[in-house]
Write a protein that holds these residues in place. Structure first.
Motif, PDB file in Angstrom:
ATOM      1  N   ALA A  90      -3.616  -0.063  -4.777  1.00 50.79           N
ATOM      2  CA  ALA A  90      -2.440   0.815  -4.763  1.00 50.79           C
ATOM      3  C   ALA A  90      -1.370   0.284  -5.703  1.00 50.79           C
ATOM      4  CB  ALA A  90      -1.904   0.935  -3.345  1.00 50.79           C
ATOM      5  N   ALA A 128      -7.466  -2.970  -1.020  1.00 43.19           N
ATOM      6  CA  ALA A 128      -6.874  -1.624  -1.093  1.00 43.19           C
ATOM      7  C   ALA A 128      -5.383  -1.703  -1.422  1.00 43.19           C
ATOM      8  CB  ALA A 128      -7.103  -0.879   0.219  1.00 43.19           C
ATOM      9  N   GLY A 129      -4.696  -2.700  -0.849  1.00 42.06           N
ATOM     10  CA  GLY A 129      -3.277  -2.853  -1.149  1.00 42.06           C
ATOM     11  C   GLY A 129      -3.031  -3.144  -2.617  1.00 42.06           C
ATOM     12  N   ASP A 172      -2.363   0.827  -9.385  1.00 38.80           N
ATOM     13  CA  ASP A 172      -2.215   2.236  -9.772  1.00 38.80           C
ATOM     14  C   ASP A 172      -0.754   2.573 -10.053  1.00 38.80           C
ATOM     15  OD1 ASP A 172      -4.901   2.832  -9.699  1.00 38.80           O
ATOM     16  OD2 ASP A 172      -4.862   3.682  -7.672  1.00 38.80           O
ATOM     17  N   VAL A 173       0.144   2.042  -9.229  1.00 38.34           N
ATOM     18  CA  VAL A 173       1.572   2.299  -9.444  1.00 38.34           C
ATOM     19  C   VAL A 173       2.037   1.637 -10.738  1.00 38.34           C
ATOM     20  CG1 VAL A 173       3.888   1.865  -8.553  1.00 38.34           C
ATOM     21  CG2 VAL A 173       2.082   2.642  -7.004  1.00 38.34           C
ATOM     22  N   ALA A 198       0.814  -1.217   0.000  1.00 40.78           N
ATOM     23  CA  ALA A 198       0.000   0.000   0.000  1.00 40.78           C
ATOM     24  C   ALA A 198       0.851   1.272   0.000  1.00 40.78           C
ATOM     25  CB  ALA A 198      -0.934   0.012   1.205  1.00 40.78           C
ATOM     26  N   ASP A 199       2.151   1.123   0.183  1.00 42.40           N
ATOM     27  CA  ASP A 199       3.058   2.276   0.185  1.00 42.40           C
ATOM     28  C   ASP A 199       3.397   2.627  -1.266  1.00 42.40           C
ATOM     29  OD1 ASP A 199       5.150   4.100   0.384  1.00 42.40           O
ATOM     30  OD2 ASP A 199       6.085   3.072   2.097  1.00 42.40           O
ATOM     31  N   ARG A 200       2.570   3.449  -1.870  1.00 40.56           N
ATOM     32  CA  ARG A 200       2.686   3.750  -3.303  1.00 40.56           C
ATOM     33  C   ARG A 200       4.032   4.362  -3.651  1.00 40.56           C
ATOM     34  NH1 ARG A 200      -3.004   4.918  -5.822  1.00 40.56           N
ATOM     35  NH2 ARG A 200      -4.377   3.859  -4.328  1.00 40.56           N
TER      36      ARG A 200
END
Length: 333
Positions: free
Chosen positions: A102, A98-99, A105-106, A56-58
């Motif tokens: 993310a 959600a993870g 999206d990256v 989740a840390d984009r």
């Protein structure tokens, strides 16, 4: 190619990392070690790196993809306990859905267009017919299954909108250990039948329970599909190579094409270990279908996947060898 493996310190992820390395790929292992193990990681050498982080840390994921020049992703990072998912759905929607959102999206942001996703046959729920084929109705009965189903829908939508190419692999029960005995299955808590049986054989548990002996099966116990973890690793790498060679998005089941009852698993474990451990019979657990077997005919036909180690004796023998060498697991928790 340089491959990012999320959850690469986990059970199936670590075995897939070894297979990727053997095939000449460079690997960046990305794991938060919530479920994974440091001791499951390969020796860090040229072409192998480890990054501690949350999917989740984009910002971190994006920097890793850019700096390491990642070509494709194999995505295992997830929480996966069915029972826990029903009592703590927030953990599962946040971590899995959600993870992964993310992460996707990256991938779009950085131009990485290829991902192999570790899905689950739990997306089918309680099937109407067996063996289960890929176009069977999807009706997951657990939060865990629903999170994987949602991710598959996300992948399809991102493929249509952004050109992301993916392979989703659906399977039930991974089992066994690396044939060289160096890595195996170590979960906390442990919920899988074969390691629980082997812990009983080792004397770490007093008994192993059979939940339900009156199912409409030949011996009255549930029948399940088991795949050797090394065969699963091979399938993930075949799926990756399919995408890297320009293949289009696909969904595949991974199954042994046959099932084994709980009694058969226990009898085989007694034979392999040479130990006559205590077995107790309990009442059925709610929601346990009688038979769950997945068909892998499609991936065998299209990608020439052939399970090599998924006979039940080979599965249990490899797992037993690992559990004997690591009776307390990796010991890094």
């Amino acid at each position: 190619m340089k491959i990012l493996v999320t959850g690469g310190a986990g059970y199936i992820g670590s075995h897939t990392v070894q297979t990727l390395l053997k095939q000449g790929h460079q690997v960046v292992i990305y794991d938060d070690l919530m479920k994974g193990h440091v001791d499951a990681l390969p020796e860090m050498s040229e072409g192998t790196e480890f990054v501690l982080g949350d999917i989740a840390d984009r910002e971190l994921v994006a920097s890793v993809i850019k700096e390491k020049k990642i070509d494709a992703v194999v995505h295992f990072a997830a929480v996966s306990l069915v029972g826990e998912s029903m009592t703590d759905p927030s953990l599962y929607y946040n971590n899995n859905v959600a993870g992964t959102l993310a992460l996707l999206d990256v991938l779009v942001q950085t131009g990485v267009k290829k991902i192999v996703f570790s899905s689950t046959a739990a997306v089918y729920g309680e099937p109407k017919t067996t063996p289960i084929v890929e176009d069977a109705v999807l009706c997951p009965t657990s939060v865990y299954g629903r999170t994987k189903w949602m991710i598959e829908q996300m992948l399809a939508d991102y493929s249509a909108a952004y050109g992301l190419q993916y392979v989703a692999l659906r399977y039930f029960n991974a089992a066994g250990a690396m044939l060289d005995g160096l890595i195996g299955e170590d979960h906390e808590p442990e919920t899988h039948l074969i390691p629980l049986i082997l812990k009983t054989a080792l004397g770490q548990r007093k008994t192993i329970a059979i939940y339900g002996t009156d199912y409409p099966t030949p011996d009255g116990t549930c029948i399940r599909d088991y795949i050797h973890v090394c065969d699963l690793a091979d399938a993930h790498v075949l799926a990756l190579n399919h995408l890297l060679s320009g293949g289009s998005s696909r969904i595949y089941n991974l199954g042994s094409q046959q099932g084994f009852s709980v009694r058969e698993i226990i009898a085989t474990a007694k034979k392999v270990t040479g130990i006559d451990f205590v077995v107790e019979e309990e009442s059925r657990r709610a929601g346990d279908p009688a038979v769950l077997i997945a068909s892998s005919e499609k991936i065998c036909r299209e990608l020439q996947w052939q399970p090599k180690h998924s006979d039940i004796q080979s599965i249990i023998r490899s797992a037993w060898e690992w559990h004997q060498s690591y009776p307390d697991g990796y010991g890094d928790d």
